[in-house]
Design an enzyme around this catalytic site. Structure first.
Site, PDB file in Angstrom:
ATOM      1  N   ASP A  77       0.829  -1.207   0.000  1.00 28.47           N
ATOM      2  CA  ASP A  77       0.000   0.000   0.000  1.00 28.47           C
ATOM      3  C   ASP A  77       0.863   1.256   0.000  1.00 28.47           C
ATOM      4  OD1 ASP A  77      -2.376   1.397   0.017  1.00 28.47           O
ATOM      5  OD2 ASP A  77      -2.546   1.411   2.196  1.00 28.47           O
ATOM      6  N   HIS A 119       3.622   3.537  -8.826  1.00 31.57           N
ATOM      7  CA  HIS A 119       3.480   2.111  -9.126  1.00 31.57           C
ATOM      8  C   HIS A 119       4.794   1.547  -9.683  1.00 31.57           C
ATOM      9  CE1 HIS A 119      -0.676   2.429  -8.170  1.00 31.57           C
ATOM     10  NE2 HIS A 119      -0.978   3.198  -9.196  1.00 31.57           N
ATOM     11  N   LEU A 177      11.323 -20.167  -4.051  1.00 28.21           N
ATOM     12  CA  LEU A 177      10.219 -19.358  -3.547  1.00 28.21           C
ATOM     13  C   LEU A 177       9.013 -19.470  -4.483  1.00 28.21           C
ATOM     14  CD1 LEU A 177       9.104 -17.014  -1.689  1.00 28.21           C
ATOM     15  CD2 LEU A 177      10.085 -15.450  -3.399  1.00 28.21           C
TER      16      LEU A 177
END
Length: 593
Positions: A372, A389, A481
């Protein structure tokens, strides 16, 4: 192949001198291009000099009018063969080749593309000219597409998510053609000195101009009309490409794009005003015009690089390796062929920070992050929201590297929620463009990361869906991962789909409604194999979970931090993991003292 040797002081001095020689060559022979290179991040500028000097030197070897064509071709073949040998060894006794070799080693540039562009230059030795615009365009693309893509690759290594595969972007081929045609008009006197007319016969015939007219430097009304037409074509191609590319590039490269179009447009103005002189000497842009265009651009670029690149972002943080050369590979982009086997180790932190010592048994298995604060960060720094962004994508790269370093098994990130459609169409469009570019040109395929997409394709652009599915397929055999990217995801919608699936099973008689259990409900979730979230982290000071993984995060430990997501790096992840190790995980039971 990775380079681990450390240069001595003498070698370092020789390398610095080689880069300065490249800079001198570019500044004296191509002042416009040199000025535009000054808009790049400082750490990337020497590589710009090396790339352009190498291509310029190769072109000059073919343009030497005092030598026979066969001799010129032989010299270029020898120089190219020496370059390939230098690239294999990692050093050179030629300053241009030394600088280019160091750039390839240090920045992980695409060796196959670079050598392919030199091969295209070499093929000009056997040409007499070009017949059609299509043939001209093939020549322009073969020689010129590679090097701007290498510049974008350097920005990726600096930490900025940009589309490396520029040739796939709408408008880019027109941009290359506009630059190439402007450059050809600028270099027309030199080409004529060498006996070359590289303009397509197709356009010469249209204006009733012969190669002999140009070689004799006859300034006829037909030649004047031809030059005016070509100037107009180049200008139209540059302006149309600017409009097409502007929405796909972050602010820093967009400044370079705008300045390039403006500066080359000024060159076209000068060429048009020059009249007959365009056939006799290279036309330069007046100094005051250059300063008017470049001055503000330099100031803006300096501010943008400072705000959008990670502190200390430079090639030293990138894996220094020489890519394998495969001249048989198809030119089309294929993610399956780009995946590194075996995967590269995690990229080190830019400051050399190391992960804390946490026993594997104490690590959470699954961490989920609400990333956020991108838009608020951009607004606070006086930038458009889409720059937030882009900066957030840079932060995610570093966090993924930190998750790899510490041995995290599952990481889930909230990239685009079903509620994010409420944002302006312009912001949503740019966000998807950034997402696609990052997925295509990020580091996932180099490292031991398996990507999985969680969300719905409904309403998403087809190219975003395609790249998400392609990345899932390309990384399906990775065992390090697992990175779950939530795109067009909503937690309640996920539960509703599971309920609908369970209801259909009950209506068909497959499920007894009286025996529905939590386990049975979970089996009907779209991603039922996803492990429960152990730690849910949200940045930017908000204290809510925002419809994120309600089923899987039902017993998650919550961790909230104040900094906006673009200011986060892997050290913040490690701190969250250390905090988690001090939590007591009761899950409704009693923890033994």
């Amino acid at each position: 192949m990775r380079r681990t040797t450390t240069r001595s002081g003498r070698e370092r001095a020789a390398l610095d001198a080689a880069y300065q020689e490249c800079r001198r060559l570019v500044r004296t022979t191509r002042p416009t291009e040199h000025a535009l290179m000054a808009l790049m991040p400082p750490s990337a500028q020497p590589v710009c000099w090396a790339l352009y000097a190498a291509f310029g030197h190769a072109d000059d070897l073919l343009d030497r009018s005092e030598e026979a064509p066969g001799e010129r071709g032989r010299r270029l073949r020898e120089w190219r063969a020496a370059l390939e040998a230098d690239l294999a060894s990692g050093t050179s006794d030629d300053p241009i080749r030394l600088a280019l070799t160091d750039s390839v080693w240090h920045w992980g540039l695409d060796l196959a593309d670079l050598l392919g562009a030199l091969d295209a230059v070499q093929r000009d030795d056997d040409r007499e000219g070009v017949a059609t615009w299509q043939e001209w365009r093939e020549r322009a693309h073969a020689q010129n597409v590679s090097w701007p893509e290498q510049l974008m690759r350097m920005l990726v290594r600096c930490g900025l998510p940009v589309p490396v595969r520029l040739r796939d972007l709408p408008g880019f081929t027109r941009f290359v053609e506009g630059l190439f045609l402007t450059d050809m008009l600028r270099d027309l006197p030199e080409d004529l000195d060498g006996g070359h007319v590289w303009l397509p016969t197709e356009v010469l015939d249209r204006f009733h101009v012969t190669p002999a007219d140009l070689l004799s430097r006859r300034w006829t009304p037909a030649v004047q009309q031809l030059i005016a037409h070509l100037v107009g074509e180049a200008r139209a191609w540059l302006e149309s490409s600017r409009r097409a590319l502007r929405a796909t590039l972050p602010l820093g490269p967009a400044i370079v794009l705008d300045t390039t179009v403006d500066l080359f447009g000024a060159e076209l103005d000068a060429i048009l005003r020059a009249g007959p002189a365009v056939l006799h000497r290279q036309i330069r842009v007046p100094g005051h015009t250059r300063l008017r265009i470049l001055g503000p651009a330099r100031a803006r670029a300096a501010v943008v690089w400072r705000l959008t690149l990670p502190p200390g972002g430079e090639a030293a943080t990138a894996p220094a390796r020489t890519p394998a050369v495969d001249r048989t590979a198809a030119p089309e982009f294929s993610m399956a062929t780009r995946i590194s086997e075996p995967p590269l180790p995690p990229r080190p932190h830019r400051d050399g920070a190391r992960p804390p010592e946490i026993a594997p048994a104490q690590l959470p298995e699954h961490v989920a992050i609400v990333m956020d604060g991108n838009g608020r960060w951009a607004t606070r720094n006086g930038l458009p929201r889409d720059e937030g962004h882009r900066a957030g994508a840079v932060a995610l790269r570093d966090v993924v590297q930190g998750a790899l370093e510490i041995g995290l098994a599952h990481l889930t990130v909230y990239a685009f929620s079903t509620e994010n459609w409420k944002r302006s169409p312009d912001e949503v469009s740019k966000l998807f463009a950034i997402m696609r570019a990052e997925l295509l040109d990020g580091e996932l395929l180099d490292h031991d990361v398996r990507l999985r997409w969680i969300g719905s394709p409904d309403g998403l652009p087809d190219d975003v869906v395609d790249v998400l599915r392609s990345q899932e397929h390309a990384t399906r055999n990775r065992t390090g991962l697992t990175l779950n990217v939530c795109v067009n995801y909503g937690g309640r919608a996920e539960l509703a789909r599971a309920g609908a699936s369970l209801a259909r099973a009950a209506l068909s008689g497959e499920v007894d409604p009286a025996r529905v259990s939590e386990q049975l409900f979970a089996a009907h979730l779209p991603h039922h194999a996803l492990p429960d979230v152990d730690l849910l982290w949200r940045t930017s000071g908000e204290l809510r979970v925002s419809n994120f993984l309600p089923w899987h995060a039902h017993y998650a430990e919550l961790h909230f931090t104040d900094q906006p997501w673009p200011e986060v790096d892997r050290q913040d992840l490690w701190q969250a993991l250390e905090t988690y190790t001090h939590r007591k995980r009761r899950k409704g039971g009693r923890v033994a003292e």
